[in-house]
Scaffold this motif. Structure first.
Motif, PDB file in Angstrom:
ATOM      1  N   LEU A  73     -19.755 -14.308  15.791  1.00  0.00           N
ATOM      2  CA  LEU A  73     -19.703 -14.371  14.329  1.00  0.00           C
ATOM      3  C   LEU A  73     -19.980 -13.032  13.650  1.00  0.00           C
ATOM      4  O   LEU A  73     -19.158 -12.584  12.843  1.00  0.00           O
ATOM      5  N   PRO A  74     -21.089 -12.359  13.931  1.00  0.00           N
ATOM      6  CA  PRO A  74     -21.337 -11.094  13.224  1.00  0.00           C
ATOM      7  C   PRO A  74     -20.230 -10.066  13.439  1.00  0.00           C
ATOM      8  O   PRO A  74     -19.827  -9.371  12.509  1.00  0.00           O
ATOM      9  N   GLY A  82     -14.850  -5.428   6.996  1.00  0.00           N
ATOM     10  CA  GLY A  82     -15.128  -3.997   6.943  1.00  0.00           C
ATOM     11  C   GLY A  82     -16.522  -3.676   6.455  1.00  0.00           C
ATOM     12  O   GLY A  82     -16.814  -2.536   6.091  1.00  0.00           O
ATOM     13  N   ARG A  83     -17.397  -4.662   6.433  1.00  0.00           N
ATOM     14  CA  ARG A  83     -18.787  -4.436   6.007  1.00  0.00           C
ATOM     15  C   ARG A  83     -19.723  -5.240   6.913  1.00  0.00           C
ATOM     16  O   ARG A  83     -19.273  -6.138   7.619  1.00  0.00           O
ATOM     17  N   ILE A  89     -23.523 -13.290   3.500  1.00  0.00           N
ATOM     18  CA  ILE A  89     -24.443 -14.414   3.307  1.00  0.00           C
ATOM     19  C   ILE A  89     -24.713 -14.547   1.813  1.00  0.00           C
ATOM     20  O   ILE A  89     -25.106 -13.594   1.142  1.00  0.00           O
ATOM     21  N   PRO A  90     -24.503 -15.759   1.256  1.00  0.00           N
ATOM     22  CA  PRO A  90     -24.744 -15.964  -0.177  1.00  0.00           C
ATOM     23  C   PRO A  90     -26.216 -15.695  -0.529  1.00  0.00           C
ATOM     24  O   PRO A  90     -27.099 -15.963   0.287  1.00  0.00           O
ATOM     25  N   PRO A  91     -26.481 -15.171  -1.719  1.00  0.00           N
ATOM     26  CA  PRO A  91     -27.871 -14.926  -2.137  1.00  0.00           C
ATOM     27  C   PRO A  91     -28.709 -16.215  -2.054  1.00  0.00           C
ATOM     28  O   PRO A  91     -28.241 -17.280  -2.399  1.00  0.00           O
TER      29      PRO A  91
END
Length: 93
Positions: A73-74, A82-83, A89-91
């Protein structure tokens, strides 16, 4: 390949966990020489083959390391966006 996408594409093949050995699914299989099958924690229910092809992976490379599909996954999120994967992950999660 004609469109130039092949060199920048990551292609993954993975299998579902071992074959059913208890007959509950209307089928039967053998995962010999591994013990167990689908829905078990023995190797016959968790160990499968996979193949990955893409940039940064040397042609003919083979790995015998153990990993779980969720370990991808990561890497997949980072490659697609690209990040860093944590940026997806949502806040508050």
């Amino acid at each position: 390949k004609r469109r130039g996408m092949w060199d920048d594409s990551l292609v993954l093949f993975s299998s579902d966990n071992g074959g059913p050995t208890n007959g509950n699914e209307g089928t039967w299989s053998s995962n010999f020489p591994l013990r167990g099958g689908k829905n078990t924690l023995w190797e016959g229910g968790t160990r499968v083959v996979g193949a990955v092809r893409g940039p940064g992976i040397p042609r003919g490379a083979v790995s015998y390391e153990k990993f779980h599909a969720t370990d991808w996954l990561p890497t997949l999120v980072a490659m697609a966006s690209g990040r860093p994967w944590t940026a997806s992950i949502p806040p508050g999660e």
